[in-house]
Write a protein that holds these residues in place. Structure first.
Motif, PDB file in Angstrom:
ATOM      1  N   ASP A 199      34.078 -48.657  -5.158  1.00 14.68           N
ATOM      2  CA  ASP A 199      34.242 -47.629  -4.132  1.00 14.68           C
ATOM      3  C   ASP A 199      33.573 -46.323  -4.541  1.00 14.68           C
ATOM      4  O   ASP A 199      33.259 -46.112  -5.705  1.00 14.68           O
ATOM      5  CB  ASP A 199      35.735 -47.444  -3.817  1.00 14.68           C
ATOM      6  N   HIS A 223      29.926 -51.245  -1.541  1.00 15.50           N
ATOM      7  CA  HIS A 223      29.695 -49.803  -1.737  1.00 15.50           C
ATOM      8  C   HIS A 223      28.668 -49.634  -2.879  1.00 15.50           C
ATOM      9  O   HIS A 223      27.525 -49.959  -2.698  1.00 15.50           O
ATOM     10  CB  HIS A 223      30.984 -49.021  -1.987  1.00 15.50           C
ATOM     11  N   VAL A 246      26.916 -50.684   1.807  1.00 17.04           N
ATOM     12  CA  VAL A 246      27.410 -49.319   1.964  1.00 17.04           C
ATOM     13  C   VAL A 246      27.988 -49.144   3.379  1.00 17.04           C
ATOM     14  O   VAL A 246      27.523 -49.782   4.325  1.00 17.04           O
ATOM     15  CB  VAL A 246      26.273 -48.314   1.682  1.00 17.04           C
ATOM     16  N   ASN A 251      32.805 -43.950   4.255  1.00 19.81           N
ATOM     17  CA  ASN A 251      32.591 -42.979   3.165  1.00 19.81           C
ATOM     18  C   ASN A 251      32.905 -41.560   3.634  1.00 19.81           C
ATOM     19  O   ASN A 251      33.441 -40.755   2.872  1.00 19.81           O
ATOM     20  CB  ASN A 251      31.130 -43.007   2.678  1.00 19.81           C
ATOM     21  N   ASP A 278      33.072 -51.675   7.348  1.00 19.61           N
ATOM     22  CA  ASP A 278      34.249 -51.608   6.471  1.00 19.61           C
ATOM     23  C   ASP A 278      35.559 -51.867   7.223  1.00 19.61           C
ATOM     24  O   ASP A 278      36.040 -52.993   7.251  1.00 19.61           O
ATOM     25  CB  ASP A 278      34.289 -50.277   5.717  1.00 19.61           C
TER      26      ASP A 278
END
Ligand code: HPA
Ligand code: ZN
Length: 335
Positions: A199, A223, A246, A251, A278
């Motif tokens: 992460d 990530h 990613v 994020n 995600d």
């Protein structure tokens, strides 16, 4: 700057980092709560969404685990998965690798079979009816013990044909990759492919990324943005042709930025970086919103947007013939 929104929306895409439990939209949460006779601590969808104000990984995870309490029976896991696949297909996602967290359910007394049977049935039906191809990745919760992960691994073995690989998620703080070295060695021996979350902006981020390479031997990194802090680490990731999955909108919630400058820097270094959603019900944005936000903020060119999608198909865990077919589809679209 060119407006590429329509181009992105129409592009055939792959998603490599999505937690099925993270696609549980508030509307479905309310529907399942009602069906299962459960009370929710929110009066409305709006009130629930307003509570999604996390600013780091632990504050997100608390809401994420609390939310999945409405998933009880096989039909719930089916409905959850099918709703995500319909949404993904509507955005021209033609292939997805989906994470699930079995320990988050078995610890609530739900059987492994209930969870995976519902997810698998939705995958098969969506492939047939919607034409979206998917594969499943089982994640271990890194804030639980290696023994618990090993137990989940053993529970998965009767369903091995339904699972392409294993991953590692949940709270990274004080839970480094090497904590699970034995579990991942066993997973490799069972022919699972391996990935792990590294992460963003964690304590010892680059040390953890090195461990995934040297101590685990991963086939991908989830990530992994902080690899940019270490030139040798970037070289190693590039030489091994590892994909980094990613998730910019995610994020932006759990750190101070969407890290789109970093995504662009990785593209410029020829690292196999990809953009993913995600937990789109919590970090609002599916594939299109993530790609559009990245393109706009980092002012990516059309060629760079295409490269992100090429990276996703090439970095996927599909057989070569399938990769070639999807890349051909992309070529045709681009032309
Ligand atoms: N990181 C760690 N654990 C998670 C995530 C994530 O982004 N999403 C769901 N579980
Ligand atoms: Zn994730």
């Amino acid at each position: 700057m060119e407006n590429l929104d329509k181009f992105i929306e129409g592009m055939p895409k792959a998603e490599l980092h999505v937690h099925v439990e993270g696609t549980l939209e508030p509307e479905l949460k309310f529907k399942l709560a009602k069906r299962n006779n459960l009370d929710l601590p929110y009066a409305s969808v709006e009130e629930m969404r307003a509570a999604y104000n996390f600013d780091d990984l632990p504050s997100f995870l608390k809401m994420y685990y609390e939310g999945m309490g409405v998933l009880l029976v096989e039909q719930d896991f089916y409905d959850l998965t099918y709703a995500y696949l319909e949404k993904a297909r509507s955005q021209n996602v033609v292939y997805a690798e989906i994470f699930f967290d079995p320990q988050a359910h078995t610890t609530r007394g739900i059987s492994y079979d209930t969870v995976i049977s519902g997810i698998h049935r939705a995958q098969m039906e969506a492939q047939e009816k919607l034409g979206i191809k998917t594969q499943l990745i089982m994640c271990f919760l890194r804030d639980m013990t290696p023994d618990s992960a090993m137990e989940a691994l053993e529970q998965s073995l009767p369903y091995k044909d339904w699972i392409i690989g294993v991953g590692l998620d949940s709270d990274e703080r004080n839970n480094p990759p090497i904590k699970f070295a034995q579990v991942f060695e066993r997973a490799r021996a069972e022919n699972y492919l391996l990935t792990m979350h590294c992460d963003v902006d964690q304590q010892n981020s680059t040390t953890h990324i090195w461990q995934t390479l040297n101590d685990i031997g991963v086939d991908r990194i989830d990530h992994g943005v902080n690899a940019l802090e270490d030139a040798a680490l970037c070289d190693e990731i590039k030489n091994r042709k590892l994909a980094l999955t990613v998730c910019p909108i995610s994020n932006g919630y759990v750190t101070d930025s969407m890290k789109t400058t970093e995504i662009k820097a990785m593209l410029e270094k020829d690292i196999r970086v990809t953009v993913n959603s995600d937990d789109p019900a919590y970090f609002p944005g599916y594939m299109n919103e993530n790609l559009i936000a990245t393109q706009r903020e980092a002012e990516l060119t059309r060629a760079q947007v295409i490269q992100l999608t090429i990276n996703a198909f090439e970095g996927s865990w599909l057989p070569t013939a399938d990769k070639t077919a999807f890349l051909q589809k992309l070529d045709t679209y681009v032309a």
